[in-house]
Scaffold this active site. Structure first.
Site, PDB file in Angstrom:
ATOM      1  N   ASP A   1       0.829  -1.208   0.000  1.00  0.00           N
ATOM      2  CA  ASP A   1       0.000   0.000   0.000  1.00  0.00           C
ATOM      3  C   ASP A   1       0.868   1.265   0.000  1.00  0.00           C
ATOM      4  O   ASP A   1       1.570   1.533   0.954  1.00  0.00           O
ATOM      5  CB  ASP A   1      -0.900  -0.029   1.251  1.00  0.00           C
ATOM      6  CG  ASP A   1      -2.012   1.002   1.208  1.00  0.00           C
ATOM      7  OD1 ASP A   1      -1.733   2.174   0.912  1.00  0.00           O
ATOM      8  OD2 ASP A   1      -3.159   0.613   1.472  1.00  0.00           O
TER       9      ASP A   1
ATOM     10  N   HIS B   1      -8.322  -0.447  -8.978  1.00  0.00           N
ATOM     11  CA  HIS B   1      -7.999   0.678  -8.104  1.00  0.00           C
ATOM     12  C   HIS B   1      -6.889   1.551  -8.681  1.00  0.00           C
ATOM     13  O   HIS B   1      -7.010   2.782  -8.705  1.00  0.00           O
ATOM     14  CB  HIS B   1      -7.600   0.158  -6.717  1.00  0.00           C
ATOM     15  CG  HIS B   1      -7.272   1.245  -5.754  1.00  0.00           C
ATOM     16  ND1 HIS B   1      -8.232   2.026  -5.147  1.00  0.00           N
ATOM     17  CD2 HIS B   1      -6.083   1.729  -5.305  1.00  0.00           C
ATOM     18  CE1 HIS B   1      -7.652   2.917  -4.364  1.00  0.00           C
ATOM     19  NE2 HIS B   1      -6.344   2.760  -4.445  1.00  0.00           N
TER      20      HIS B   1
END
Lengths: 414, 414
Positions: free
Chosen positions: A238, A330
């Protein structure tokens, strides 16, 4: 959360670590040397003993609780300085009678407190001074909400300072949103954070009362080598795409310029509490997870690449003619072709037992021009939306840094 | 929380750490050696880089995320094995239809999960296997509440297994009390704990549902040298007097004997959530604080001594004829002349933002004969009572350890 970015020239030079490796025979000499030789940072070595090591000969382990990050500089510490294991976000509301003078007194107190605590010395009013002795790279970054700036000078409120425009999928809870004053308290040690948080809240009590607190974490220091991008609680790598503080375009993205008046060298912080719907995420297989993200789980590589930092090829197609990275993945939705539409992220995980997620923080010049268009695209069609829900939101003006003898927020409140 | 006690001979031999110190020149050799040479524990070194060290030459820092503590042994791991930075207590309630066979299946699952997770390998059903790779000295200690034992065999319930007798100052909240199954999840890394907690809860979901979770912490690993007694959030040195696992009387205090049937080599855990009234504690000066505790704040020495481990002299009197350590000081009330009336403590701090305190855990053979008389005396007259309130309470039977090929709780459930 590893420290991956070198400091920019503008950043307050972080402490040079005196953590050193020594041969086992040199251990005691090194201990003596560390005690005498470290100017900015003290670090030592310890004989690690106890139950975990029964039977093994004593080993040296780096001890870094004394390491400090200077709080002074053109920018506040805690934005581009070292990532730490723990970060607590603490928002307060001004009391009704906290006016310009009250805010000035509060910022004077806060400046002294931050200077002392980050240096590992107890502020004068600290009744638990022993808990202040190990800063463990403590930083306290202070933000101003719309109401604080308005009370000082209504003309000084930037257009972006206030609640963000509503996104269709937002399910915001007041318990995690808004606030007049923000303290971002970061350190490698949770005792240091607990002490600093409590002391600071107590010291500003005549002026402001706590509104919410959100505690976040990444890997503990020493758990893995530095330089890794953190993994969130969904198991994803992330934060791969992030402007580097050393890059030439960083300043234009993150630090406000001369036209920003009191906010010159400051920034704008957006904090979003993003709940992860892990129970339903659990039912998705790895192929589905990677498809939704557009990256592999193990490496965090784009589906068109092999390594984490490979550039995604959003145009690449598979043998059936579909794009390899879905248009709604995403990373495809987050991506912008406008180089000015970027943000500097510093996210940490949260887990309060009942709920897990991400405290997503980003810094930028203007949330309306940077965070909002990105989030608008995600809100519309990100495949990940099935498993993430934004439940908290807050925007703060981050005043510039200050020097010894100066004061937090001195460009706004005099 | 430092690791102070060596393991007893009975304790599962914890991993010998391969964390080693090396000269800077020897760094790369050591890296290669660590990768190849560690049988039980892998540990390495990293070049610490990034923003926190800009300008400094790269330094070696011990990396210990791979360290593991074996889960097998005569006793469960996590009781006398290494203290870790984070400890989460998680209690579950059995579902109405979880009978003997359900409990057996649940313990089978749990045994395999604990074996895998503590070894740093993902259990089969783990859908975020990357989060399982760094155990960071993970231990999972499992406890049985009264109801779990009763469902398996009502005759096997020890007299002490159930709610403690009420103390006059208790202000117990059901949200932190009771439970049929306890998981004590400890590690140096909060991501490891978040992953393990979530995975274990998910895996036992067909049999039990979460009742409460309480997260505790001490100093992060590497913040200070090992061997220090921890400081609680009141700033006190906390836990000085504690039986040593290596001492000859430890077994008789903590591990149940042959007469305990299925609990032989097991123990009894009492967990108390002790809220600290820090707002009023703040108003007490250092003399008052030391008087209430009977120990100095800086050293944790008894008021009749100089060093932390000096024996308190409860008979010593000052020039006015008063005892130096008040009869109602915490250490005087906690002290017993009966050597059998001792407990083995493992406390951690908690701070949920609104409330701070101590997760006080203690192990013993029989809470009614050991914890209860001590707490009775404290409840009656401890000067510290003005600033601490017990708001959660739970008692669990801690079954003995198990071997590879065996199973958690196999002496109770077959």
């Amino acid at each position: 959360m590893p420290a991956t970015e070198p400091a920019t020239a503008e950043t307050a030079a972080p402490s040079a670590s005196s953590t050193r490796s020594v041969s086992r025979r040199g251990l005691f000499g090194a201990l003596a040397g560390a005690a005498g030789g470290a100017a900015v940072t003290a670090a030592g070595f310890a004989i690690a003993g106890g139950a975990g090591r029964a039977g093994a000969e004593p080993v040296a382990e780096t001890i870094h609780g004394s390491e400090r990050i200077p709080c002074h500089g053109a920018h506040q510490a805690g934005i581009t300085t070292a990532h730490t294991a723990h970060v607590s976000y603490l928002a307060l509301d001004l009391l009704p009678d906290a006016d310009h003078d009250g805010i000035l007194r509060m910022l004077r107190l806060l400046s002294g407190d931050v200077e002392a605590l980050t240096a590992g010395t107890a502020p004068l009013a600290d009744v638990e001074p022993e808990l202040a002795e190990l800063p463990a790279r403590l930083t306290v970054t202070v933000g101003f909400g719309r109401e604080l700036v308005r009370r000082v000078d209504p003309a000084a409120v930037p257009a972006w300072l206030g609640p963000l425009p509503k996104f269709s999928r937002d399910r915001l809870d007041e318990a995690y949103s808004g606030g007049d004053l923000l303290l971002v308290i970061a350190a490698d040690d949770p005792v240091t954070i607990a002490h600093a948080a409590r002391f600071l809240v107590k010291d500003v009590r005549p002026f402001a009362k706590p509104r919410w607190r959100q505690d976040g974490f990444a890997r503990a220091r020493g758990t893995e080598s530095g330089g890794r991008t953190m993994r969130n609680l969904m198991g994803q790598v992330d934060g791969t795409v992030n402007p580097k503080p050393a890059s030439s375009d960083f300043s234009g993205l993150v630090w406000l310029g001369a036209d920003a008046g009191w906010l010159r060298n400051g920034s704008a912080l957006v904090l979003r509490r993003i709940r992860m719907e892990l129970d339903t995420w659990d039912r998705v297989d790895r192929v589905g997870r990677e498809f939704a993200m557009g990256r592999t789980l193990r490496e965090g590589a784009p589906l068109t690449g092999k390594k984490e930092h490979d550039e995604p090829d959003f145009a690449a197609r598979d043998s059936l003619g579909f794009t390899v990275i879905s248009k709604d993945a995403h990373i495809a939705r987050a991506h912008s072709t406008d180089p000015g539409e970027r943000i500097y992220r510093r996210a940490v995980n949260y887990d309060d037992g009942l709920e897990q997620g991400l405290l997503f923080a980003c810094y930028q010049r203007d949330p309306l021009a940077q965070f909002v268009p990105i989030q608008r695209r995600l809100d519309e069609a990100d495949l990940m939306n099935e498993w993430v829900t934004h439940i908290g939101s807050a925007v703060f003006a981050i005043p510039p840094g200050w020097r010894a003898g100066g004061r937090l927020g001195e460009t706004l409140v005099a």
